[in-house]
Design a protein around this motif. Structure first.
Motif, short mmCIF file in Angstrom:
data_model
loop_
_atom_site.label_atom_id
_atom_site.label_comp_id
_atom_site.label_asym_id
_atom_site.label_seq_id
_atom_site.Cartn_x
_atom_site.Cartn_y
_atom_site.Cartn_z
N GLU A 12 53.05 5.74 31.50
CA GLU A 12 52.93 4.84 30.35
C GLU A 12 53.12 5.64 29.06
O GLU A 12 52.58 6.73 28.91
CB GLU A 12 51.55 4.17 30.33
N TRP A 13 53.86 5.06 28.13
CA TRP A 13 54.12 5.65 26.83
C TRP A 13 53.84 4.59 25.77
O TRP A 13 54.14 3.42 25.97
CB TRP A 13 55.58 6.08 26.72
N LYS A 14 53.27 5.01 24.65
CA LYS A 14 53.03 4.08 23.54
C LYS A 14 53.83 4.54 22.34
O LYS A 14 53.95 5.74 22.08
CB LYS A 14 51.55 4.02 23.19
N ASP A 18 54.81 5.62 18.77
CA ASP A 18 54.12 6.37 17.72
C ASP A 18 54.62 5.84 16.37
O ASP A 18 55.73 6.16 15.95
CB ASP A 18 54.44 7.85 17.87
N THR A 41 53.62 -2.84 17.74
CA THR A 41 53.17 -2.04 18.89
C THR A 41 54.29 -2.06 19.91
O THR A 41 55.07 -3.02 19.99
CB THR A 41 51.89 -2.61 19.52
N ASN A 56 55.37 -0.49 24.05
CA ASN A 56 55.06 0.25 25.26
C ASN A 56 56.33 0.49 26.05
O ASN A 56 57.24 -0.34 26.06
CB ASN A 56 54.08 -0.53 26.14
N THR A 85 57.23 1.82 30.01
CA THR A 85 56.74 2.19 31.34
C THR A 85 57.91 2.76 32.10
O THR A 85 58.96 2.11 32.21
CB THR A 85 56.17 0.97 32.08
N PHE A 144 57.89 7.83 21.37
CA PHE A 144 56.79 7.39 22.20
C PHE A 144 55.92 8.59 22.57
O PHE A 144 56.42 9.69 22.74
CB PHE A 144 57.31 6.78 23.51
N GLN A 177 50.92 8.61 27.63
CA GLN A 177 49.49 8.31 27.70
C GLN A 177 48.84 9.02 28.88
O GLN A 177 49.45 9.37 29.84
CB GLN A 177 49.29 6.79 27.83
#
Length: 190
Positions: free
Chosen positions: A23-25, A27, A53, A55, A57, A187, A190
């Motif tokens: 998982e990456w969020k 930035d 926001t 995300n 995956t 990203f 996480q």
């Protein structure tokens, strides 16, 4: 028999862990969601959205297995002209009181044959109208540092604002119908 069974379980577990999802969020300090549109057919107006926001995956290392999911707060639109921004938030354009968010959900990503270039397909929803869009994506790669692992990319496409019921100036004489989107993303794993 039991030894073979345990070996099989270990192999399955190791196989699953090698393709485990990461998982990456997004930035927001190192990303930007930008747009431009023609004004009077002689110049471009640039803007961006400041609140969003996102995300990513990934299943393994290949970007072609990735899933993207974005939500943008439309009220955060910014063209550096307050009166224009307020007009864009009104019923003439985005109707942010009724439709506060726009979203993007990917459906697939394909390699183009050019190094680090991909086509990202997905569903873009604006004002509760969903249309398929295709982004040209340049994958910048990943880097590891003390702050963790980061992944970067640039995506761009053009949409027709009339497809999303943004019909102000229906002749498009003053405000163009095509909106260019240029998105720079970083990203954090996480």
């Amino acid at each position: 028999m039991m030894k073979k069974f345990i070996s099989l379980i270990v192999m399955i577990f190791l196989g699953l862990s090698s393709v485990a999802q990461t998982e990456w969020k997004v930035d927001p300090y190192h990303s930007s969601l930008n747009f431009n549109i023609s004004h009077s057919g002689i110049s471009l107006v640039n803007g961006n959205f400041l609140e969003y926001t996102g995300n990513l995956t990934k299943n393994g290392e290949a970007l072609t297995d990735a899933q993207f999911d974005f939500t943008v707060q439309v009220k955060s639109i910014n063209t550096n002209v307050e009166d224009r921004d307020n007009h864009l938030r009104s019923a003439d354009f985005f109707e942010v009181d009724t439709y506060p968010e726009m979203t993007f959900k990917s459906t697939k990503i394909l390699a183009t044959g050019k190094p680090e270039h991909y086509l990202l397909y997905g569903q873009l929803t604006i004002k509760n109208i969903t249309k398929e869009v295709i982004f040209d994506v340049y994958y910048g790669g990943t880097v590891k540092s003390k702050q963790g692992e980061k992944l970067g990319m640039k995506a761009k496409t053009t949409i027709n604002r009339f497809d999303y019921n943004i019909n102000y100036d229906p002749t498009a004489a003053g405000i163009g119908k095509e909106v260019g989107l240029v998105i720079h993303l970083q990203f954090a794993k996480q």
